[in-house]
Structures are given as structure tokens and as C-alpha cells.
Design a protein around this motif. Sequence first.
Motif, PDB file in Angstrom:
ATOM      1  N   LEU A  66       0.990  -1.086  -0.092  1.00  8.94           N
ATOM      2  CA  LEU A  66       0.158  -0.075   0.008  1.00  8.94           C
ATOM      3  C   LEU A  66       0.897   1.390   0.154  1.00  8.94           C
ATOM      4  N   LYS A  67       1.892   1.225   0.739  1.00 10.29           N
ATOM      5  CA  LYS A  67       2.930   2.336   0.683  1.00 10.29           C
ATOM      6  C   LYS A  67       3.543   2.536  -0.618  1.00 10.29           C
ATOM      7  N   GLU A  68       4.037   1.579  -1.162  1.00  7.86           N
ATOM      8  CA  GLU A  68       4.516   1.388  -2.444  1.00  7.86           C
ATOM      9  C   GLU A  68       3.580   2.113  -3.356  1.00  7.86           C
ATOM     10  N   ALA A  69       2.323   1.291  -3.309  1.00 13.81           N
ATOM     11  CA  ALA A  69       1.300   1.954  -4.385  1.00 13.81           C
ATOM     12  C   ALA A  69       0.860   3.483  -4.464  1.00 13.81           C
ATOM     13  N   THR A  70       1.027   3.995  -3.212  1.00 12.35           N
ATOM     14  CA  THR A  70       0.734   5.438  -2.779  1.00 12.35           C
ATOM     15  C   THR A  70       2.212   6.338  -2.621  1.00 12.35           C
ATOM     16  N   ARG A  71       3.355   5.644  -3.257  1.00  9.47           N
ATOM     17  CA  ARG A  71       4.633   6.207  -3.041  1.00  9.47           C
ATOM     18  C   ARG A  71       4.910   6.998  -1.786  1.00  9.47           C
ATOM     19  N   TYR A  72       4.840   6.232  -0.631  1.00 10.96           N
ATOM     20  CA  TYR A  72       5.238   6.339   0.385  1.00 10.96           C
ATOM     21  C   TYR A  72       4.682   8.056   0.836  1.00 10.96           C
ATOM     22  N   LYS A  73       3.707   8.130   0.471  1.00 15.98           N
ATOM     23  CA  LYS A  73       2.931   9.774   0.845  1.00 15.98           C
ATOM     24  C   LYS A  73       1.968   9.236   1.875  1.00 15.98           C
ATOM     25  N   LYS A  74       1.543   8.353   2.119  1.00 15.95           N
ATOM     26  CA  LYS A  74       0.065   7.973   3.027  1.00 15.95           C
ATOM     27  C   LYS A  74       0.579   7.146   4.133  1.00 15.95           C
ATOM     28  N   PRO A  75       0.168   7.392   5.494  1.00 17.93           N
ATOM     29  CA  PRO A  75       0.508   6.545   6.457  1.00 17.93           C
ATOM     30  C   PRO A  75      -0.417   5.425   6.495  1.00 17.93           C
ATOM     31  N   VAL A  76      -0.046   4.219   6.959  1.00 21.26           N
ATOM     32  CA  VAL A  76      -1.014   3.050   6.791  1.00 21.26           C
ATOM     33  C   VAL A  76      -1.127   2.548   8.247  1.00 21.26           C
ATOM     34  N   PHE A  77      -2.548   2.554   8.553  1.00 23.96           N
ATOM     35  CA  PHE A  77      -3.006   2.000   9.867  1.00 23.96           C
ATOM     36  C   PHE A  77      -3.314   0.715   9.802  1.00 23.96           C
ATOM     37  N   VAL A  78      -3.223  -0.005  10.917  1.00 30.42           N
ATOM     38  CA  VAL A  78      -3.764  -1.266  11.009  1.00 30.42           C
ATOM     39  C   VAL A  78      -4.845  -1.458  11.925  1.00 30.42           C
TER      40      VAL A  78
END
Lengths: 500, 241
Positions: free
Chosen positions: A296-308
Motif C-alpha cells: 500500500l505504501k509503494e502503491a501510494t509512493r510513501y505519501k500516506k500513513p498506513v494504519f492497521v
Amino acid sequence: MIVPEYKILVDKELCINCRRCVFECSFGAHVYDEKKKKIVRLHEKCVGCFRCVATCPTKAIEIIRNPMLFDRHHTWKARYIRDIKIQANSGSVILTATGTDYDYPSIFDRLLIDACQVTNPPIDPLREPMETRVYIGRKPDVIDVDFNGEKVKLKTKIGPYIVAETPIMIAHMSYGALSLEAHKALAMAAKECGTYMGTGEGGLHKSLYPYADHIIVQVASGRFGVTEEYLKVGAAIEIKIGQGAKPGIGGHLPGSKVTKEISETRMIPEGTDALSPAPHHDIYSIEDLARLIAALKEATRYKKPVFVKIAAVHNVAAIAVGIANAGADAIVIDGLRGGTGATPQIMRDHVGIPIEFAIASVDRRLRQEKIRNQVSIIASGGIRCAADVVKAIALGADAVYIGTAALIALGCTVCKRCYTGKCAWGIATQDPRLRKRLNPEEGARRVANLIKAWTHEIKEVMGALGINSIESLRGNRDRLRAVGLTDAELRVLGVKVAGD
Amino acid sequence: MIVIDARNKKHKELNFEIEKYLNNGYKKIKLINVNGQRYIFAGVKGDYYLEIEGVAGDDLGAFMNGPTIVVRGNCQDAAGNTMNYGKIIIHGDARDVIGYAMRGGCIYVNGDVGYRVGIHMKEYKDKKPTIIVANTAGDFLGEYMAGGILIVLRLKSNYIGDFIATGIHGGCIYIRGYIDEDRLGYGAKIVEFNEHDKKLLEKKLKEFCTIFNYSVDKILSKEFTKIVPISHRPYGKLYTE
């Protein structure tokens, strides 16, 4: 015989037979009998949503809990007898909604907040600046600064993170479970308050894209409505593993609710079941979770934080450590009292642990592992008032999600029938006739009012505590004291007993 | 076509390099010496062409929307994860959860695939994804499948995994040769393979056979087993109010 839950009382003197109640009741409890030319009340159909009470022009209607539902036996309480009868009729799993209504002791209600007296004086929040802003995301281990004469430059790369002006965010509730009007009201309120709302696992309707910078987009096992555009448009991405109202089981929007508009947003054909099973079959380990986070980070080029997001379960602290190490920027913990639009009653009432214990143990374990700075903790599940928010933060949360509270602000009366799709208040329904009852602008104003009011209350408490930044209250258990808890409970919470 | 050497590069470094070229207007890229680097072309949208020499890592083309990827070698897990549109052509084998929740486009594999291939595959309006596998597939093929077409040809071996199409509630699976009903999972059934199906396969297999040099007629000379959902609402009666 199944004893009806409610009784509809009508004051014959006040009733003018206008049939407004017949029009308003989406559950068929008020019915007009053409032959007898009068309104008939079907008590067994009443869900106690008070729509008729609120709309009756002469205020003739009153809904009461059926007095026949008394507990005639201590073991065989009325609720058990009722459920057995229902299941003996149908042979099916009992479906319900909202959070559990079992009387598990509330830990929040056993905690008391400190205040300053004489020494270390309180701060007047009306005159002094009070910082309720929170930064959700990874914080660096060390800050490297470049001093060049007068200029100071930050060398450490920080983020990605999101900034919320209040620690109160709006929980993930899907479009499908909620009406588009409800979704829109929540999105508008989030933007107005400088905070965030979650999409839930049903995608984001195109008309809400203007609010996307205040929306956290969710990715669950069914991947409904998940496209690269959806991932890129939101402020952050949340992977849903579990939910407090139904830990270990998945989401399931029945085909009957998959209307044309829902089908467009979820990107599935109309009328098919939308299954989002609990197991993500590509995630069997922390390494697999790390892979999805990274994808998910790659797909958004490390611009979005990812929560779980996980449900608070027995080993929640160890799981949280795994999630932090898997590279998540925030962990969302949904407690025992977490709400839902549909869940088997047994899962809602008997699975999971209270959020208070989960926050305290996750926060402590992350500190012990020296990785607390790597993730933010967002707590949810039964946050009923601003005091709960303050206590959750003092136990170790960075922020909270409110779901049911936001819906109550919209008009919800907690009748627990969200799963029927017949919500008379236009919140949990796709029926065009019912949806019209909710005005998104008016709803947004009410939800924004609630968030602002709670934020003011939080500032009052912060003032009393002599704290001017909410982030310095985080994990500050010393500002809490307990009444009526056991030693073991105090140990898990890390809180002292009142007077100690 | 620009050639990028992936040797000794971590996935992040490699993918930032690819992004740089995409942003500079390159439409065709070739990666050489790829050795398991993950997330290649994840989230890429547009009419791009990517050729990979070596072993592509996990999540190749995840969430992508449009590009064509050719892998001259094997591929690890989750290629085409939630892809919206595009094409992934794998000349070797591919592993587990290929095409997870893919919504459009196609994945062609000239070898074997692992477990849970085509899980949560969906279709929507004009989007109807296709996965074609030349040889065999592992257990739980097409699990929770909600749309699209899965074709397994078993050209070199008669093997097929168990629990085929568990929880299927949309779409359709074609497996070349005979399959016993007890190999299926909950919610799936076998129906007759008719002329209409044959015509559909003829159309679907055309491109696949051209790429990998097979004869459509020869493949279709053997009977297929067609697997479909019993219901679009498999759990409709499970709950009560």
C-alpha cells in the motif's frame, strides 16, 4: 409466544388519526386498517426507535419497554427466554447491531481524573492557548538538526503522518451500512472540525471526493471499491483486520442492500452479497501483514500513513508489537463495546476485551519494546463522552474514534436495528424514502457541534490538570486514580487506587 | 525502451528508479537481473509496458490500473493483487494468491500456480477479469470468487488442488479435463460445459495461445469441467432478526 420488546401507548384524547405515524414507521408497527378506518398498533413490530414519538404532531405517542419482559427467574432472564424462542422458530444465528448491551463493568466509570490545587496551578483554558492537535503517524527515534548560523534545518525525514486538530476522529462505518447522506454528513463534519472520518470497507462515493483530505480509506479482505485512485485520494489508509463488535469474523453486506449506487462504489454487481471474510487469505503472519502494508505504501509512493485496525482480544499487546514491527504508522484498537451495523449477537456480547485494558497494555508493551514512537494508538469502542476520551488518552491512546456517538448526534436512537436496512432516521438505510429524512448539512452541523463541544470539555479538563498540550497527557496514568477495581486490574491499567 | 539493471537493488530503490523514468515520460521499461524485488509497478496507472527478466517478487502490479507486464521467468506471491485493469504475462510459474480481488484485465501464466489463486476475484460492468494458467493450480482455486473467469488448462499434468471454488458466489471456473464433484468446496457446483462455453473459451484462449505458442483447437479438443456458484447469496438464510 415471543413477548414484544416494546409497547406503543397512544393517548386517545390527543390522537387526531392523521396517520403520520403510519407514514413514519418503517417497521410496520403503526398500520392503518382500511375496513375499521382506524390505526392499529402492532407492538411486536415496534423496535423502539421513537420516530413516531418525535414526529407525532400532537405528541400523542409514547413507547415503553414492555412490562411483560420482566425477569421472572434469575437464571432464565427474559432476554434468554426471548432469544431461545426466536431461535426455536428460525434455527438461525441471532443478528444484532451497535455495541454490546451486556452489563460488563465499565472501567472508564471506575477511573477519576486528577486536578491541580495550590501548587502547580491549573491553567484557564479560556485565556491560555490549549493544544488539542495530535499527529498520527510514525515519530523518528532521534531528531537530527543542522545548525547553520541563524538558520536551523531539520535533517531527519519525518512522516508521513496526518494532523488532527482534535483527538476525536470519526470511526470507519461503510457506505452500504450507512446511507450516502449519513456518510456525507460525517465527511463534512470531519472537514469542518479539522479531523478525519473513516470510509469503512465499502469504498468512497465519488461525491465525497472533495472531502477526501479528511477521509481515511479502508482496505479489508474483500477489497470493495479499492483502486489506486481510492488509495491515493485519502489522507491515510487503514487495513481492517478485526472489529470490536465481531472479533474474528468478517463483514457481510447482504445482496439485498447492494443497490445501484452501492454497487457503483463497491464496484460489484447489483444484488450480490459483498463478503469480506475475517481472514485476509494473503495474511497468515506478521511478515505477510508487513507485505500488505508495504504494498500500500509503494502503491501510494510513501505519501500516506498506513494504519492497521484490530479488535481488542486477549493477546492484543503482543499482536500490536507485531503490527508496529510490520511497519504500520498507527494501530487502531477496537474494544469489546465497539459498534457495528450487523453482527451475530454472540460475537458482539461475548468476544473481545474492554478497550481500557487493551489501551493500557498495548501502550505499556510498546514502551517496553522501545517502539512506542513508531506507531500511534487510536482507541475505539464505546467512547461515550469527552471524559472517556481524556481517560483513553491518559491510559496511552493518541486519539480516539467515535462511531455510535457520531450517529446519535445525527439522530440515531440506538434501537439496534441497523442490519434491517429500515432505519427510520435515514442513517442506516438505502431506502430513498427514508434517506430523505436525513439532511447532510444539518447532520454535519450536529456532528461538528458534538466534536467541538467535547473538544471544549477536553480543554477544560486539560486546564484543571495544568496541561496545555493533549500530547503530554498521553500515557500519563499518574493523572488517573481508580475506585472499585481489583489489584490485578490496577496492575494491568497501571493506575493507582484513589487516595494512594 | 529503457533498461534498468535491478542487481543488488532493494525494492524501494528499484521502484523509485522506475517511478523516475515513468515521470520522465518513458512508456516502455525493461528490468534485468530481477531477483525477487517486491511491489514492482504497484499502483501504476496508465498505458505502460514493462518487461522483467528474472524472478519477480511479491505483489507485482498490485493495485495497478492499465499497464502490461511481461515476466520472462517465475513470479512470487500475489501478482495482480487488487489490480483494476492491465495485463500480466508470466512465462514461468507463479505462486500463491495471484489475482487477489482483481477487478479487470488478465493474468496469463505459462506454468503452474500456487494456492488460493483468483481469491475474491470480482467483476463490475464492463470489467471482467480473466486468469489463464497453462498447467496446474493448488488448493482453494477461486475462493470467495465473486466474478470473472478462471481457466486452468493442465497441459502437462492432471493435478489440481482441493477445495476448488470454496465460497464462490459469482464468476466461473473452467478446468480442462474431468474433475470429481468432491474436489469442490462449499458453495460450488459443476454444470454442463456447452457450445456457448466453448465459444467463450475460444475467444479467451486466442491471445494466450498466440503468446505462449499453443494451438487453441488442440486445447479445446479435450472436455472442460465448468464450475459455478450454487447461489449469489450463499449465506442468505444463516441469520435471523
